[in-house]
Design a protein around this motif. Sequence first.
Motif, mmCIF file in Angstrom:
data_model
loop_
_atom_site.group_PDB
_atom_site.id
_atom_site.type_symbol
_atom_site.label_atom_id
_atom_site.label_comp_id
_atom_site.label_asym_id
_atom_site.label_seq_id
_atom_site.Cartn_x
_atom_site.Cartn_y
_atom_site.Cartn_z
ATOM 1 N N GLY A 59 74.976 13.406 57.121
ATOM 2 C CA GLY A 59 74.903 12.243 57.763
ATOM 3 C C GLY A 59 73.445 11.476 57.225
ATOM 4 O O GLY A 59 73.252 10.188 57.562
ATOM 5 N N GLY A 60 72.766 12.293 56.368
ATOM 6 C CA GLY A 60 71.542 11.668 55.847
ATOM 7 C C GLY A 60 70.059 11.987 56.644
ATOM 8 O O GLY A 60 69.275 11.214 56.499
ATOM 9 N N HIS A 61 70.109 12.745 57.641
ATOM 10 C CA HIS A 61 69.170 12.794 58.608
ATOM 11 C C HIS A 61 68.098 13.760 58.077
ATOM 12 O O HIS A 61 68.524 14.865 57.632
ATOM 13 C CB HIS A 61 69.404 13.154 60.061
ATOM 14 N N SER A 62 66.868 13.285 57.776
ATOM 15 C CA SER A 62 65.878 14.125 56.923
ATOM 16 C C SER A 62 65.185 15.038 58.365
ATOM 17 O O SER A 62 65.105 15.028 59.264
ATOM 18 C CB SER A 62 64.604 13.400 56.701
ATOM 19 N N LEU A 63 65.326 16.445 57.753
ATOM 20 C CA LEU A 63 64.616 17.464 58.633
ATOM 21 C C LEU A 63 63.217 17.959 58.156
ATOM 22 O O LEU A 63 62.779 18.853 58.685
ATOM 23 C CB LEU A 63 65.507 18.751 58.434
ATOM 24 N N ASN A 64 62.622 17.094 57.572
ATOM 25 C CA ASN A 64 61.192 17.210 56.822
ATOM 26 C C ASN A 64 60.303 17.251 58.078
ATOM 27 O O ASN A 64 59.168 17.377 57.856
ATOM 28 C CB ASN A 64 60.903 16.043 55.975
ATOM 29 N N MET A 65 60.666 16.631 59.353
ATOM 30 C CA MET A 65 59.846 16.527 60.225
ATOM 31 C C MET A 65 59.639 17.923 61.075
ATOM 32 O O MET A 65 58.638 18.253 61.892
ATOM 33 C CB MET A 65 60.340 15.773 61.442
ATOM 34 N N LEU A 66 60.267 18.954 60.611
ATOM 35 C CA LEU A 66 59.980 20.341 61.175
ATOM 36 C C LEU A 66 58.838 21.061 61.030
ATOM 37 O O LEU A 66 58.476 20.869 59.580
ATOM 38 C CB LEU A 66 61.115 21.282 60.819
ATOM 39 N N ASP A 67 58.270 21.670 61.688
ATOM 40 C CA ASP A 67 56.974 22.373 61.490
ATOM 41 C C ASP A 67 57.393 23.883 61.194
ATOM 42 O O ASP A 67 56.561 24.387 60.377
ATOM 43 C CB ASP A 67 56.387 22.390 62.994
ATOM 44 N N ALA A 68 58.437 24.358 61.474
ATOM 45 C CA ALA A 68 58.517 25.717 61.257
ATOM 46 C C ALA A 68 60.312 25.940 61.324
ATOM 47 O O ALA A 68 60.985 25.183 62.241
ATOM 48 C CB ALA A 68 57.866 26.665 62.266
ATOM 49 N N VAL A 69 60.698 26.943 60.623
ATOM 50 C CA VAL A 69 62.129 27.451 60.808
ATOM 51 C C VAL A 69 62.329 28.701 61.098
ATOM 52 O O VAL A 69 61.463 29.592 60.810
ATOM 53 C CB VAL A 69 62.929 26.994 59.673
ATOM 54 N N ILE A 70 63.157 29.063 61.914
ATOM 55 C CA ILE A 70 63.727 30.380 62.265
ATOM 56 C C ILE A 70 64.928 30.767 61.425
ATOM 57 O O ILE A 70 65.986 30.248 62.062
ATOM 58 C CB ILE A 70 63.791 30.809 63.693
ATOM 59 N N PRO A 71 65.134 31.356 60.453
ATOM 60 C CA PRO A 71 66.381 31.824 59.646
ATOM 61 C C PRO A 71 67.025 32.883 60.465
ATOM 62 O O PRO A 71 66.527 33.901 60.741
ATOM 63 C CB PRO A 71 65.958 32.173 58.177
ATOM 64 N N ARG A 72 68.372 32.530 60.726
ATOM 65 C CA ARG A 72 69.238 33.392 61.349
ATOM 66 C C ARG A 72 70.329 33.391 60.518
ATOM 67 O O ARG A 72 71.319 32.910 60.970
ATOM 68 C CB ARG A 72 69.663 33.029 62.893
#
Length: 465
Positions: A214-227
């Motif tokens: 849908g084109g929503h940017s996820l660049n605002m995330l500070d951190a990610v938890i890969p599962r």
Amino acid sequence: MNEQKLIVGSSEWLALPSLNVPAIKARVDSGAKTSSLHAFNIHSFTRDGENWVNFDVHPIQKNRKTVVRCEAKTIDKRVIKSSNGEREKRYVIRTTLELAGETFSIEVTLTNRDTMGYRMLLGREAMQGRMLVDPSEELCHGELNSEEIIKLYGISEPKHKGLNIGILASNPNLYSNQRIIEAGEQRGHNIHFVNIKHCYLKMDAESPAVLLRGGHSLNMLDAVIPRIRPSVTFYGCALTRHFESIGKYSLNSSDSISRSRDKLFSMQLMLKHGLDIPTSGFAHSPMDTNDLIEMVGGAPLIVKLLEGSQGRGVVLAETKKAAESVINAFKALNANLLVQEFVKEADGKDLRCFVIDGKVVASIERSAAAGEFRANIHQGGQANIVKITPQERALAIKSAKAFGLQVAGVDIIRSRKGPLLLEVNSSPGLEGIETATGKDIAGLMIRAIEKKLGWQPAPADKDQH
């Protein structure tokens, strides 16, 4: 003539009114030609036939929670050499600067300065003819305290807004994912479930991004938890790597996950770091089947598919004939496999040590269901609290460190030779270990992110936790 120029120190508070930035602390650096402003989520667009750019700014140093959305007309794109010698192509905008009651028009380049000491750098082009620098002084035109900053930016409740944390996974309804969401929200963070398969990557020198369907940017995330589930390891690691490339912290790095998912490579890595493992063998040709069997002490033995996970693709061959049949059948399918000694004294049990940030935070003993063997612990086995030995604890910690994992499920069996390392899991499940121990493992994972990013709850929040 000098009396008409502003005397500034090595750092000053200033404003960028046309960008709606009422206060930002800048490093004053006459050694830098161009001024630069911390910017992220940078996107170019066209308005009335002219090139524009919109972007986000964290105007307050060490504060990721206050965000100002800006837009400006671009006047150029230039290759800029940073202080560390790296070259980067940046957008250049013209904006107004207010300092000590005076207003100037200056050129500013946009770049991510998250790792720098200041959100803005004021270069000599902006100062030329207007300012004189006294490097022995700072904040010649006043300091701003936290109350003044709050008033300027209209920061309101919640006073201590949390981090933006993304869970990179496939199923939001799994116990582990639900618990991480719950634990993060309890500590005041904004938790976003990110379906790995719904993401796509923008690879661009000026504005790389991770986008959600849908084109929503996820660049605002500070951190990610890969599962990351095994079936999407390649794409999941590519996604995690892209988040890392745009400066986002990953609780487990893409490299560490890749190491843990390659069973053969992981065993070679264990040996390289002096970690004790069951005797294992690997060969390409069926002609070497007999040597493999003898190498691991004969039957009974374990046959493992390299691509298997959670006990799948693991077979106990109780006789030499059965072992030959299983190995040759897998080889006929061009499947890569390991042959491993069967540790009878383990009695169908193993230890799962949960390691977070270099510490074993919980341990359980897992027993296979009646009539099954250790590999089937994942399907219907039991879990109980166990006290591990100092040697087992050291092995678990050393194993996680060898793989570079901040969070790891380390599987160990007890043998006559001492503890033996079986596997290091980069996406360990939480249900069994939380249920058995009653510990908030999900909360400890969130705290590890807070520690890494230097985030602390407000005093009122600390009382609640």
